[in-house]
Design a protein around this motif. Sequence first.
Motif, PDB file in Angstrom:
ATOM      1  N   ARG A  28     -54.577  -8.539   1.444  1.00 29.86           N
ATOM      2  CA  ARG A  28     -55.818  -7.453   1.726  1.00 29.86           C
ATOM      3  C   ARG A  28     -56.996  -8.258   2.476  1.00 29.86           C
ATOM      4  O   ARG A  28     -57.761  -7.680   2.892  1.00 29.86           O
ATOM      5  CB  ARG A  28     -56.075  -6.981   0.276  1.00 29.86           C
ATOM      6  CG  ARG A  28     -55.275  -6.253  -0.537  1.00 29.86           C
ATOM      7  CD  ARG A  28     -54.835  -4.859   0.094  1.00 29.86           C
ATOM      8  NE  ARG A  28     -53.645  -4.453  -0.762  1.00 29.86           N
ATOM      9  CZ  ARG A  28     -53.776  -3.558  -1.779  1.00 29.86           C
ATOM     10  NH1 ARG A  28     -55.160  -3.215  -2.042  1.00 29.86           N
ATOM     11  NH2 ARG A  28     -52.853  -3.266  -2.335  1.00 29.86           N
ATOM     12  N   GLY A  29     -56.711  -9.737   2.507  1.00 30.05           N
ATOM     13  CA  GLY A  29     -58.045 -10.173   3.026  1.00 30.05           C
ATOM     14  C   GLY A  29     -57.855 -10.712   4.630  1.00 30.05           C
ATOM     15  O   GLY A  29     -56.754 -10.764   4.930  1.00 30.05           O
ATOM     16  N   VAL A  30     -58.991 -10.820   5.206  1.00 27.24           N
ATOM     17  CA  VAL A  30     -58.914 -11.209   6.525  1.00 27.24           C
ATOM     18  C   VAL A  30     -59.936 -12.322   6.817  1.00 27.24           C
ATOM     19  O   VAL A  30     -61.010 -12.339   5.843  1.00 27.24           O
ATOM     20  CB  VAL A  30     -59.233 -10.074   7.357  1.00 27.24           C
ATOM     21  CG1 VAL A  30     -58.011  -9.239   7.551  1.00 27.24           C
ATOM     22  CG2 VAL A  30     -60.513  -9.511   7.445  1.00 27.24           C
ATOM     23  N   TYR A 495     -58.943  -7.989 -10.775  1.00 27.27           N
ATOM     24  CA  TYR A 495     -60.408  -7.678 -10.417  1.00 27.27           C
ATOM     25  C   TYR A 495     -61.076  -8.792  -9.662  1.00 27.27           C
ATOM     26  O   TYR A 495     -61.472  -8.645  -8.603  1.00 27.27           O
ATOM     27  CB  TYR A 495     -61.221  -7.417 -11.778  1.00 27.27           C
ATOM     28  CG  TYR A 495     -62.583  -7.203 -11.532  1.00 27.27           C
ATOM     29  CD1 TYR A 495     -63.150  -5.687 -10.897  1.00 27.27           C
ATOM     30  CD2 TYR A 495     -63.579  -8.182 -11.999  1.00 27.27           C
ATOM     31  CE1 TYR A 495     -64.440  -5.668 -10.769  1.00 27.27           C
ATOM     32  CE2 TYR A 495     -64.981  -7.741 -11.700  1.00 27.27           C
ATOM     33  CZ  TYR A 495     -65.229  -6.626 -11.262  1.00 27.27           C
ATOM     34  OH  TYR A 495     -66.621  -6.353 -10.911  1.00 27.27           O
ATOM     35  N   ALA A 496     -60.497  -9.989  -9.838  1.00 30.33           N
ATOM     36  CA  ALA A 496     -61.057 -11.008  -9.204  1.00 30.33           C
ATOM     37  C   ALA A 496     -60.637 -10.982  -7.678  1.00 30.33           C
ATOM     38  O   ALA A 496     -61.602 -11.395  -7.066  1.00 30.33           O
ATOM     39  CB  ALA A 496     -60.432 -12.435  -9.748  1.00 30.33           C
ATOM     40  N   TRP A 497     -59.496 -10.695  -7.352  1.00 30.64           N
ATOM     41  CA  TRP A 497     -59.037 -10.830  -5.973  1.00 30.64           C
ATOM     42  C   TRP A 497     -59.769  -9.789  -5.103  1.00 30.64           C
ATOM     43  O   TRP A 497     -60.253  -9.824  -4.229  1.00 30.64           O
ATOM     44  CB  TRP A 497     -57.562 -10.661  -5.800  1.00 30.64           C
ATOM     45  CG  TRP A 497     -57.057  -9.209  -5.982  1.00 30.64           C
ATOM     46  CD1 TRP A 497     -56.037  -8.914  -7.099  1.00 30.64           C
ATOM     47  CD2 TRP A 497     -57.052  -8.244  -5.214  1.00 30.64           C
ATOM     48  NE1 TRP A 497     -55.801  -7.365  -6.707  1.00 30.64           N
ATOM     49  CE2 TRP A 497     -56.149  -7.116  -5.605  1.00 30.64           C
ATOM     50  CE3 TRP A 497     -57.594  -7.828  -3.814  1.00 30.64           C
ATOM     51  CZ2 TRP A 497     -55.928  -5.786  -4.981  1.00 30.64           C
ATOM     52  CZ3 TRP A 497     -57.275  -6.520  -3.231  1.00 30.64           C
ATOM     53  CH2 TRP A 497     -56.647  -5.557  -4.077  1.00 30.64           C
ATOM     54  N   VAL A 501     -62.089 -10.782  -2.085  1.00 30.64           N
ATOM     55  CA  VAL A 501     -61.681 -10.142  -0.700  1.00 30.64           C
ATOM     56  C   VAL A 501     -62.963  -9.402  -0.346  1.00 30.64           C
ATOM     57  O   VAL A 501     -63.663  -9.501   0.864  1.00 30.64           O
ATOM     58  CB  VAL A 501     -60.802  -9.320  -0.868  1.00 30.64           C
ATOM     59  CG1 VAL A 501     -60.553  -8.505   0.554  1.00 30.64           C
ATOM     60  CG2 VAL A 501     -59.207  -9.954  -0.874  1.00 30.64           C
ATOM     61  N   ALA A 502     -63.778  -8.836  -1.201  1.00 28.94           N
ATOM     62  CA  ALA A 502     -64.874  -7.892  -0.690  1.00 28.94           C
ATOM     63  C   ALA A 502     -65.982  -8.841  -0.316  1.00 28.94           C
ATOM     64  O   ALA A 502     -66.920  -8.618   0.699  1.00 28.94           O
ATOM     65  CB  ALA A 502     -65.490  -6.891  -1.836  1.00 28.94           C
ATOM     66  N   ASN A 503     -66.195  -9.996  -1.196  1.00 27.23           N
ATOM     67  CA  ASN A 503     -67.399 -11.009  -1.002  1.00 27.23           C
ATOM     68  C   ASN A 503     -67.153 -11.749   0.360  1.00 27.23           C
ATOM     69  O   ASN A 503     -68.059 -12.268   0.709  1.00 27.23           O
ATOM     70  CB  ASN A 503     -67.858 -11.592  -1.852  1.00 27.23           C
ATOM     71  CG  ASN A 503     -68.399 -10.349  -3.157  1.00 27.23           C
ATOM     72  OD1 ASN A 503     -68.876  -9.589  -2.657  1.00 27.23           O
ATOM     73  ND2 ASN A 503     -68.372 -11.024  -4.514  1.00 27.23           N
ATOM     74  N   HIS A 504     -65.921 -12.055   0.532  1.00 23.20           N
ATOM     75  CA  HIS A 504     -65.678 -13.416   1.274  1.00 23.20           C
ATOM     76  C   HIS A 504     -64.503 -13.243   2.293  1.00 23.20           C
ATOM     77  O   HIS A 504     -64.492 -14.022   3.466  1.00 23.20           O
ATOM     78  CB  HIS A 504     -65.292 -14.722   0.365  1.00 23.20           C
ATOM     79  CG  HIS A 504     -66.250 -15.027  -0.648  1.00 23.20           C
ATOM     80  ND1 HIS A 504     -67.572 -15.878  -0.419  1.00 23.20           N
ATOM     81  CD2 HIS A 504     -66.375 -14.722  -1.870  1.00 23.20           C
ATOM     82  CE1 HIS A 504     -68.019 -15.718  -1.390  1.00 23.20           C
ATOM     83  NE2 HIS A 504     -67.524 -15.148  -2.423  1.00 23.20           N
ATOM     84  N   SER A 506     -63.661 -10.379   4.025  1.00 24.47           N
ATOM     85  CA  SER A 506     -63.717  -8.936   4.656  1.00 24.47           C
ATOM     86  C   SER A 506     -64.244  -9.109   6.098  1.00 24.47           C
ATOM     87  O   SER A 506     -65.020  -9.957   5.936  1.00 24.47           O
ATOM     88  CB  SER A 506     -64.093  -7.761   3.845  1.00 24.47           C
ATOM     89  OG  SER A 506     -63.525  -7.626   2.657  1.00 24.47           O
ATOM     90  N   ARG A 507     -64.143  -8.462   7.034  1.00 27.78           N
ATOM     91  CA  ARG A 507     -64.686  -8.540   8.184  1.00 27.78           C
ATOM     92  C   ARG A 507     -66.237  -8.469   8.054  1.00 27.78           C
ATOM     93  O   ARG A 507     -66.795  -7.444   7.605  1.00 27.78           O
ATOM     94  CB  ARG A 507     -63.992  -7.492   9.159  1.00 27.78           C
ATOM     95  CG  ARG A 507     -64.171  -7.740  10.789  1.00 27.78           C
ATOM     96  CD  ARG A 507     -63.274  -8.690  11.134  1.00 27.78           C
ATOM     97  NE  ARG A 507     -63.960  -9.275  12.429  1.00 27.78           N
ATOM     98  CZ  ARG A 507     -63.526  -9.072  13.408  1.00 27.78           C
ATOM     99  NH1 ARG A 507     -62.833  -8.299  14.194  1.00 27.78           N
ATOM    100  NH2 ARG A 507     -63.902  -9.724  14.660  1.00 27.78           N
ATOM    101  N   GLY A 508     -66.811  -9.352   8.690  1.00 26.15           N
ATOM    102  CA  GLY A 508     -68.324  -9.276   8.678  1.00 26.15           C
ATOM    103  C   GLY A 508     -68.986  -9.767   7.458  1.00 26.15           C
ATOM    104  O   GLY A 508     -70.125  -9.909   7.284  1.00 26.15           O
ATOM    105  N   THR A 509     -68.267 -10.375   6.246  1.00 26.74           N
ATOM    106  CA  THR A 509     -68.844 -10.894   5.328  1.00 26.74           C
ATOM    107  C   THR A 509     -69.376 -12.172   5.753  1.00 26.74           C
ATOM    108  O   THR A 509     -68.916 -12.967   6.512  1.00 26.74           O
ATOM    109  CB  THR A 509     -67.956 -11.126   4.061  1.00 26.74           C
ATOM    110  OG1 THR A 509     -66.878 -11.745   4.364  1.00 26.74           O
ATOM    111  CG2 THR A 509     -67.775  -9.675   3.408  1.00 26.74           C
ATOM    112  N   PRO A 510     -70.481 -12.739   4.828  1.00 28.30           N
ATOM    113  CA  PRO A 510     -71.259 -13.990   5.476  1.00 28.30           C
ATOM    114  C   PRO A 510     -70.268 -15.143   5.412  1.00 28.30           C
ATOM    115  O   PRO A 510     -69.486 -15.059   4.604  1.00 28.30           O
ATOM    116  CB  PRO A 510     -72.545 -14.198   4.691  1.00 28.30           C
ATOM    117  CG  PRO A 510     -72.342 -13.058   3.877  1.00 28.30           C
ATOM    118  CD  PRO A 510     -71.273 -11.970   3.902  1.00 28.30           C
TER     119      PRO A 510
END
Length: 510
Positions: A28-30, A495-497, A501-504, A506-510
């Motif tokens: 799921r991550g990019v 929940y961790a993944w 993924v959401a914080n690190h 995903s496209r555009g995350t810092p």
Amino acid sequence: MEGSVTYDAVVVGAGSAGCIVAARIAERGVNPRTGDRLRIALIEGGPYYFKGGPPRPGYGDPERRRRITNIRFLEFKPQPWPYDGLQNKMVGGCGLHWGGNAYLPFDEDFDHWRQVSGVDWSPEKFAEAKAEITQMYHIHSSILENMNRGNLLFHDAASSLGYKVTPVPMSRYNCINCGYCGSGHFCKYDAKGTTLPYIDLAERNGVEIIPDAEVEKILIEKRGTTPVAEGVRYVRSGQAGELRADKVIVTCGTSGTPVLLLRSGYGPREVLGDRTIVENPNVGKHLDGDIGRSVVCLFDVDLKDGSRGGVERWQLSLTDSQGRHGWMNVQMNDSPNCSVDEMYPHLLAFHPMAPEFGWEHKEFMRTAGKRVGGISVTLRAPDWERGVVDPNGKHLYRRDDPAILKRLDEGAEVALAIIDRMNPRPVRVNRKFPNRYTVSHNVGTCRAGENRKTSVVNSDFECHDVENLFLASGEVVPSGSLGHSHIPICTVAAYAWRRIVANHFSRGTP
Ligand SMILES: Cc1cc2nc3c(=O)[nH]c(=O)nc-3n(C[C@H](O)[C@H](O)[C@H](O)COP(=O)(O)OP(=O)(O)OC[C@H]3O[C@@H](n4cnc5c(N)ncnc54)[C@H](O)[C@@H]3O)c2cc1C
Ligand code: SF4
């Protein structure tokens, strides 16, 4: 090639949680800057024995079936890690041989976790993670037709005393009831819910699995004054190697993770002294889990037929009268443990119910495999001092707290009342209990929480003290659960993944 590339993430420890986290982040991550697929390594200290195709529940993969014999993980080579708490050392970890008693986290677990460490987790936030694990692990209620006579005796006797008995939730699919289950056996037939589907998912999503590589330390370097995780140092076939990664996600379990952090110079100064690189007094502390004992008895009728191991069963829960957390869970086991393992002749011969020698011993050996039973009494999510994992993985805690022993005695009284109500009644019951206890289903040794004074990672699994370091297996669960440890740990990993993924990733995350 290991050593020559920088991975987007390295996941250390391919156990129950590690396989989930690696597989899903890869799927799921990019890369947040380019949107490209991630390069993920999953590094594991033990071998990759159970390769093969995708799981085929009820039949098994021909290659794996050849490798899985009906012996317990303790009889495999390599042996588990030399830490307390029994950690299987191979790709798949304890998620391969666990017993299949599959309790999703209860709402009360979330209350308890928030209360002990201030973590912001809630049943609502975990809804997707719970749904994922229910599906991937095929969680359902125990099936009545699979229960044996011992379980039915327990059900009838407990119900007649007014207790509400419920079936234990199980994790199986197309189980053929081989009986070699429940106490550390691998499933030949892919029927037990295991890490295998996640390992398959990881491989399909390009995760590089690196087995037989024990990680010696996490490389923590200072950028200015900020400690940053840069990768790991490992030993493989006697050769040392390094692997560099943008993010290091440690999932080495309740004992393995604190041992690795301590080796890396991260932990309490009182333990590390001048080896301290980063100080956090909570590394290795707050060891928690289930406290239990069994009432064992011998019948003169068979409790089970054939190989039906009785992994599926009834239970009853007694909530603490003062409303504190801590459930007394009482359930029938058809053998001193739950399945055939203790029925191996060399173990049965030394069973506490076994006559020492002579014809009686011979008769016991002939019949007891089907006639020894027991009721286990477990105090879950107890209020107690909690323990410590030392740098060698030893579990240090008080084993004779009178308040805990009193509570266990109360549970044992309930178990004895149920036994006395059984029809037929056992011919012998062990009514003497040891004045000590041990703790199993351990968690909590680098717990998640909002405050670094009482925890090691935050509610999103990011280390409070070391940048780019994450923890996500048994050690982060803030305290013991009301339902064993495996499914709570898997749900936390699911929940961790999502958070990572959401914080690190995903496209555009810092
Ligand atoms: C016999 C048995 C039966 C059980 N039955 C049940 C049950 O019925 N229900 C239930 O809920 N729970 C059960 N459990 C508990 C459950 O299996 C564990 O709580 C759970 O699997 C732990 O998951 P984890 O990811 O935290 O750790 P693990 O699955 O142990 O994964 C840790 C991984 O990290 C690897 N590792 C550790 N250190 C290093 C290092 N330095 N370098 C590289 N790799 C490393 C290990 O080899 C392992 O693969 C049982 C446990 C046992 C032993
Ligand atoms: S009893 Fe356990 S080991 Fe046997 S087939 Fe069923 S799940 Fe697999």
